[in-house]
Design a protein around this motif. Sequence first.
Motif, mmCIF file in Angstrom:
data_model
loop_
_atom_site.group_PDB
_atom_site.id
_atom_site.type_symbol
_atom_site.label_atom_id
_atom_site.label_comp_id
_atom_site.label_asym_id
_atom_site.label_seq_id
_atom_site.Cartn_x
_atom_site.Cartn_y
_atom_site.Cartn_z
ATOM 1 N N GLU A 1 -17.720 -41.097 -13.707
ATOM 2 C CA GLU A 1 -16.462 -40.983 -14.468
ATOM 3 C C GLU A 1 -16.113 -39.502 -14.500
ATOM 4 O O GLU A 1 -16.994 -38.648 -14.397
ATOM 5 C CB GLU A 1 -16.668 -41.428 -15.926
ATOM 6 N N ASN A 2 -14.840 -39.210 -14.732
ATOM 7 C CA ASN A 2 -14.391 -37.815 -14.769
ATOM 8 C C ASN A 2 -15.051 -37.037 -15.909
ATOM 9 O O ASN A 2 -15.378 -37.594 -16.942
ATOM 10 C CB ASN A 2 -12.878 -37.744 -14.958
ATOM 11 N N SER A 3 -15.197 -35.740 -15.690
ATOM 12 C CA SER A 3 -15.749 -34.870 -16.737
ATOM 13 C C SER A 3 -15.444 -33.422 -16.388
ATOM 14 O O SER A 3 -15.483 -33.036 -15.221
ATOM 15 C CB SER A 3 -17.265 -35.052 -16.823
ATOM 16 N N THR A 4 -15.169 -32.638 -17.398
ATOM 17 C CA THR A 4 -15.110 -31.182 -17.236
ATOM 18 C C THR A 4 -16.247 -30.553 -18.032
ATOM 19 O O THR A 4 -17.156 -29.922 -17.481
ATOM 20 C CB THR A 4 -13.760 -30.628 -17.738
ATOM 21 N N ARG A 5 -16.207 -30.745 -19.364
ATOM 22 C CA ARG A 5 -17.157 -30.093 -20.268
ATOM 23 C C ARG A 5 -18.608 -30.491 -19.977
ATOM 24 O O ARG A 5 -19.484 -29.634 -19.816
ATOM 25 C CB ARG A 5 -16.844 -30.462 -21.730
ATOM 26 N N THR A 6 -18.862 -31.799 -19.941
ATOM 27 C CA THR A 6 -20.253 -32.268 -19.840
ATOM 28 C C THR A 6 -20.862 -31.873 -18.498
ATOM 29 O O THR A 6 -21.964 -31.330 -18.436
ATOM 30 C CB THR A 6 -20.293 -33.802 -20.035
ATOM 31 N N ARG A 7 -20.130 -32.110 -17.426
ATOM 32 C CA ARG A 7 -20.670 -31.841 -16.087
ATOM 33 C C ARG A 7 -20.921 -30.342 -15.882
ATOM 34 O O ARG A 7 -22.000 -29.933 -15.461
ATOM 35 C CB ARG A 7 -19.718 -32.367 -15.014
ATOM 36 N N VAL B 1 -26.614 -38.831 -15.940
ATOM 37 C CA VAL B 1 -25.709 -39.890 -15.474
ATOM 38 C C VAL B 1 -24.580 -40.148 -16.454
ATOM 39 O O VAL B 1 -24.811 -40.348 -17.650
ATOM 40 C CB VAL B 1 -26.471 -41.223 -15.273
ATOM 41 N N ARG B 2 -23.374 -40.142 -15.928
ATOM 42 C CA ARG B 2 -22.214 -40.643 -16.687
ATOM 43 C C ARG B 2 -21.684 -41.862 -15.953
ATOM 44 O O ARG B 2 -21.500 -41.824 -14.726
ATOM 45 C CB ARG B 2 -21.125 -39.573 -16.793
ATOM 46 N N HIS B 3 -21.432 -42.923 -16.710
ATOM 47 C CA HIS B 3 -20.951 -44.165 -16.090
ATOM 48 C C HIS B 3 -20.061 -44.919 -17.065
ATOM 49 O O HIS B 3 -20.256 -44.847 -18.275
ATOM 50 C CB HIS B 3 -22.131 -45.037 -15.662
ATOM 51 N N GLU C 1 -22.839 -44.630 -26.004
ATOM 52 C CA GLU C 1 -23.309 -43.371 -26.607
ATOM 53 C C GLU C 1 -23.043 -42.188 -25.674
ATOM 54 O O GLU C 1 -22.901 -42.346 -24.449
ATOM 55 C CB GLU C 1 -24.812 -43.442 -26.920
ATOM 56 N N HIS C 2 -22.998 -41.020 -26.276
ATOM 57 C CA HIS C 2 -22.871 -39.749 -25.552
ATOM 58 C C HIS C 2 -23.764 -38.770 -26.321
ATOM 59 O O HIS C 2 -23.290 -37.938 -27.087
ATOM 60 C CB HIS C 2 -21.402 -39.313 -25.580
ATOM 61 N N PRO C 3 -25.108 -38.929 -26.121
ATOM 62 C CA PRO C 3 -26.029 -38.243 -27.031
ATOM 63 C C PRO C 3 -25.984 -36.715 -26.980
ATOM 64 O O PRO C 3 -26.168 -36.069 -28.024
ATOM 65 C CB PRO C 3 -27.404 -38.765 -26.606
ATOM 66 N N THR C 4 -25.741 -36.118 -25.799
ATOM 67 C CA THR C 4 -25.703 -34.645 -25.808
ATOM 68 C C THR C 4 -24.443 -34.143 -26.507
ATOM 69 O O THR C 4 -24.451 -33.076 -27.125
ATOM 70 C CB THR C 4 -25.830 -34.041 -24.395
ATOM 71 N N GLN C 5 -23.341 -34.910 -26.438
ATOM 72 C CA GLN C 5 -22.154 -34.553 -27.215
ATOM 73 C C GLN C 5 -22.476 -34.663 -28.711
ATOM 74 O O GLN C 5 -22.123 -33.795 -29.506
ATOM 75 C CB GLN C 5 -20.988 -35.477 -26.860
ATOM 76 N N GLY C 6 -23.180 -35.756 -29.077
ATOM 77 C CA GLY C 6 -23.565 -35.910 -30.484
ATOM 78 C C GLY C 6 -24.398 -34.722 -30.950
ATOM 79 O O GLY C 6 -24.181 -34.184 -32.038
ATOM 80 N N HIS D 1 -13.109 -31.625 -32.250
ATOM 81 C CA HIS D 1 -12.563 -32.582 -31.272
ATOM 82 C C HIS D 1 -13.457 -32.480 -30.036
ATOM 83 O O HIS D 1 -13.731 -31.384 -29.562
ATOM 84 C CB HIS D 1 -11.108 -32.224 -30.916
ATOM 85 N N PRO D 2 -13.939 -33.625 -29.515
ATOM 86 C CA PRO D 2 -14.859 -33.551 -28.367
ATOM 87 C C PRO D 2 -14.188 -33.116 -27.081
ATOM 88 O O PRO D 2 -14.868 -32.699 -26.136
ATOM 89 C CB PRO D 2 -15.375 -34.995 -28.246
ATOM 90 N N GLY D 3 -12.835 -33.228 -27.029
ATOM 91 C CA GLY D 3 -12.122 -32.934 -25.812
ATOM 92 C C GLY D 3 -12.248 -34.065 -24.812
ATOM 93 O O GLY D 3 -13.185 -34.868 -24.924
ATOM 94 N N PRO D 4 -11.381 -34.147 -23.842
ATOM 95 C CA PRO D 4 -10.147 -33.364 -23.734
ATOM 96 C C PRO D 4 -9.123 -33.818 -24.780
ATOM 97 O O PRO D 4 -9.100 -34.986 -25.151
ATOM 98 C CB PRO D 4 -9.651 -33.679 -22.315
ATOM 99 N N VAL D 5 -8.335 -32.844 -25.249
ATOM 100 C CA VAL D 5 -7.380 -33.097 -26.333
ATOM 101 C C VAL D 5 -6.053 -33.598 -25.761
ATOM 102 O O VAL D 5 -5.540 -33.036 -24.795
ATOM 103 C CB VAL D 5 -7.121 -31.791 -27.123
#
Length: 336
Positions: free
Chosen positions: A79-85, A132-134, A160-165, A288-292
């Motif tokens: 899936e798309n990502s900027t921040r996490t990747r 992994v993001r899926h 879940e998105h544990p590293t964001q948490g 805000h987790p982003g993207p806004v």
Amino acid sequence: MTTQMQILPALAPEGAGLVSYPAAIPAADPRHLLGLAGMPRETLLELLEEGQRYRDQMDRGGIVSRALEGVTVCNAFFENSTRTRLSFELAERRMGATVVTFSATDSSTMKGETLLDTLKVVEAMGVDVMVVRHASSGAAHYLARHLATTVINAGDGTHEHPTQGLLDLLTLRQVWSGRFAGRRLAIVGDIVHSRVARSAIHGLVTLGTEVTVAGPATLLPAGIETIGARVAPTADEAIAGADAVMTLRLQKERMEQGLLASLGEYTRHWGSDARRARLLKPEGVVLHPGPVNRGIELMPDVADGERSVILEQVRNGVAMRCAVLERCVAESRSVA
Ligand code: CP
């Protein structure tokens, strides 16, 4: 007129996507980070302490760590990502790992290869850690059961998105001088599609923070109270007197038709604007987790205003991912 055929990544037949909310799968194996549900308070606090140590290093001029020397990490983003990747990549490189990254659009999943077959191929090349993001809830758990590598969940569907948490918790730890008990966070908006909200609720409830959620009835998951959140009927009631508000992105890409009457109505009832931000405690902050979606769930003057800690969240993301990678790799080495 030509019709463009859309080929979606194919999932292996058993397992993936079968995690039903609110059933929580305990993240028992410390080699992996699959979710914050069931993570012991002590582990959370230790991870946050480590995250802060990396954040202090960043602020002093750069991360100095060889904790991932000799480790090969694959960032597998379906899936798309900027921040996490990017923050995973930065963390991995700064800690001395060999890093490979691919996205679904340039992998053989586009030719019909299953998720598991694809990542078994990557594993066979000598990868030690799979980030992994899926789009499928449960994908990370499924992979952790079927691969020998460490698996870190970078966001699985609406689960879940544990590293964001963890980066959200680290940001609040800084703002709240380390005290979570007796604080209150409001989470407002598209709760039903939000893996960010679920991870934040699991982590914060474990640390003694009260969490109030609010959003349109069509975007509130049934049974959210069972994981410890209280539901407020309006955004104003959720935010009034809170120590922080987390405004969630309206996830239009995951929505079925008919969930919202109109974007304008959504913004009027649930959007975080300057008036609503003033309902917070005087020192209250906006996350805000982003993207806004500027002007929809969050007004630009609040996003860029003095209460906003959005860029702190982003900076903490690199530090927190260093801490997670170091811990998972250390646990993996201890059982090798
Ligand atoms: N918060 C978050 O997961 O952002 P990205 O989708 O840009 O990674």
